[in-house]
Design an enzyme around this catalytic site. Structure first.
Site, mmCIF file in Angstrom:
data_model
loop_
_atom_site.group_PDB
_atom_site.id
_atom_site.type_symbol
_atom_site.label_atom_id
_atom_site.label_comp_id
_atom_site.label_asym_id
_atom_site.label_seq_id
_atom_site.Cartn_x
_atom_site.Cartn_y
_atom_site.Cartn_z
ATOM 1 N N LEU A 1 27.174 45.429 38.995
ATOM 2 C CA LEU A 1 26.996 46.476 37.971
ATOM 3 C C LEU A 1 27.724 47.771 38.340
ATOM 4 O O LEU A 1 27.768 48.705 37.538
ATOM 5 C CB LEU A 1 25.498 46.731 37.742
ATOM 6 C CG LEU A 1 24.674 45.494 37.328
ATOM 7 C CD1 LEU A 1 23.209 45.883 37.089
ATOM 8 C CD2 LEU A 1 25.244 44.825 36.090
ATOM 9 N N LYS A 2 28.263 47.827 39.555
ATOM 10 C CA LYS A 2 29.039 48.988 40.027
ATOM 11 C C LYS A 2 28.248 50.288 39.781
ATOM 12 O O LYS A 2 27.044 50.317 39.978
ATOM 13 C CB LYS A 2 30.425 48.983 39.372
ATOM 14 C CG LYS A 2 31.135 47.643 39.592
ATOM 15 C CD LYS A 2 32.592 47.666 39.255
ATOM 16 C CE LYS A 2 33.188 46.284 39.515
ATOM 17 N NZ LYS A 2 34.626 46.210 39.292
ATOM 18 N N GLU B 1 37.003 47.918 45.635
ATOM 19 C CA GLU B 1 36.797 49.348 45.360
ATOM 20 C C GLU B 1 36.341 50.086 46.619
ATOM 21 O O GLU B 1 36.650 51.259 46.814
ATOM 22 C CB GLU B 1 35.805 49.504 44.193
ATOM 23 C CG GLU B 1 36.499 49.171 42.870
ATOM 24 C CD GLU B 1 35.630 48.527 41.820
ATOM 25 O OE1 GLU B 1 34.393 48.615 41.897
ATOM 26 O OE2 GLU B 1 36.205 47.908 40.895
ATOM 27 N N GLU C 1 38.824 38.069 44.580
ATOM 28 C CA GLU C 1 39.006 38.994 43.469
ATOM 29 C C GLU C 1 40.376 39.672 43.607
ATOM 30 O O GLU C 1 40.502 40.647 44.376
ATOM 31 C CB GLU C 1 37.923 40.078 43.478
ATOM 32 C CG GLU C 1 36.514 39.536 43.358
ATOM 33 C CD GLU C 1 35.549 40.583 42.800
ATOM 34 O OE1 GLU C 1 34.966 40.311 41.746
ATOM 35 O OE2 GLU C 1 35.415 41.658 43.399
ATOM 36 N N SER D 1 38.105 40.360 35.796
ATOM 37 C CA SER D 1 38.238 40.178 34.343
ATOM 38 C C SER D 1 37.693 38.837 33.844
ATOM 39 O O SER D 1 38.271 38.219 32.954
ATOM 40 C CB SER D 1 39.692 40.375 33.899
ATOM 41 O OG SER D 1 40.068 41.729 34.130
HETATM 42 P P1 13P Z 1 35.665 43.153 36.252
HETATM 43 O O1 13P Z 1 34.900 41.921 35.815
HETATM 44 O O2 13P Z 1 35.295 44.379 35.482
HETATM 45 O O3 13P Z 1 37.129 42.885 36.294
HETATM 46 O O4 13P Z 1 35.217 43.456 37.760
HETATM 47 C C1 13P Z 1 35.202 42.434 38.673
HETATM 48 C C2 13P Z 1 34.584 42.895 39.917
HETATM 49 O O5 13P Z 1 35.074 43.807 40.578
HETATM 50 C C3 13P Z 1 33.344 42.241 40.360
HETATM 51 O O6 13P Z 1 33.006 42.605 41.654
#
Ligand code: 13P
Length: 233
Positions: free
Chosen positions: A7-8, A90, A157, A193
């Site tokens: 969920l960041k 990130e 990722e 994505s």
């Molecule tokens: P997105 O699904 O928004 O590309 O992000 C992927 C992600 O970083 C999951 O950890």
């Protein structure tokens, strides 16, 4: 299959609890037998009693102490958190976490028996430089990591696919996953994505054991659809 939501830096604690309640109800109503994992923002960890496993997006490799802004083991233990995400791009690229520091975190939480979702993935310039350069870059992200750890899950990722709507082709994903499975037999997730429109075909690929979803997981009905796809496969 493992279906995980990162969920960041989204949702308040209230929203997170509502989200988890929706997932919990879905998992129960559909007798889902897949592993569903959610990583809420740090301030949203709570006393949850759900069928959905909750993990932390980050924690410092210490029980407690003078580490301003960080969570320690005591903060995870308070809520029974036993799963941690380590090495997300990130944190590597925006927060500047080095491989050495990630290894320190890994070893600390491994000693405690945590389930560790360890992320690897190349930036665009490494992919564009060819397979050899790309795999060398990813290899370096395995340095110091115990790839035989029993509670390890790896997430591939590609950095350029995160939050961009771009994804590698299905055959590219399959090829990288095949190579990564040779490095570790741990369950291997794809992230970057993943949407309701591609989740099923990604999860159906050889050597893909699930998905780690960011933006699309913020819509609980989308995430539940992906959980359902995993159940159907
Ligand atoms: P997105 O699904 O928004 O590309 O992000 C992927 C992600 O970083 C999951 O950890």
């Amino acid at each position: 299959m493992i279906v995980a939501a990162n969920l960041k830096t989204n949702f308040t604690r209230k929203e997170t609890n509502e989200y988890l309640a929706e997932l919990d109800a879905f998992v129960k109503a559909h007798n889902i037998s897949q592993e569903v994992l959610v990583f809420p923002a740090p301030s949203c960890l709570d006393y949850n009693n759900t069928t959905v496993a909750v993990g932390t997006q980050n924690a410092y490799p210490a029980k407690e102490g003078a580490f301003t802004g960080e969570l320690g083991l005591v903060h995870l233990e308070e809520f029974g958190i036993q799963t941690i995400l380590i090495g997300h791009s990130e944190r590597r690229h925006i927060l500047g976490e080095t491989q050495e520091f990630l290894v320190e975190k890994f070893n600390f939480y491994k000693e405690l028996g945590f389930k560790i979702v360890y992320c690897v993935g190349e930036p665009l310039e490494k992919r564009e430089a060819g397979k050899e350069v790309m795999m060398e870059y990813i290899d370096a992200q395995y340095r110091g990591i115990d790839t035989t750890y029993e509670n390890l899950i790896i997430a591939y990722e590609p950095v350029w696919a995160i939050g961009t709507g771009l994804t590698p082709t299905l055959s590219d994903i399959e090829e990288v996953h095949k190579a990564l499975k040779e490095k570790s037999s741990a369950p291997l997730l794809y992230g970057g994505s993943v949407k309701v429109t591609n989740a099923k075909e990604v999860m159906a690929l050889n050597n893909v054991d699930g998905v780690l979803v960011g933006s699309a997981a913020l819509y609980s009905e989308h995430f539940c659809t992906m959980i359902n796809y995993a159940e159907e496969l």
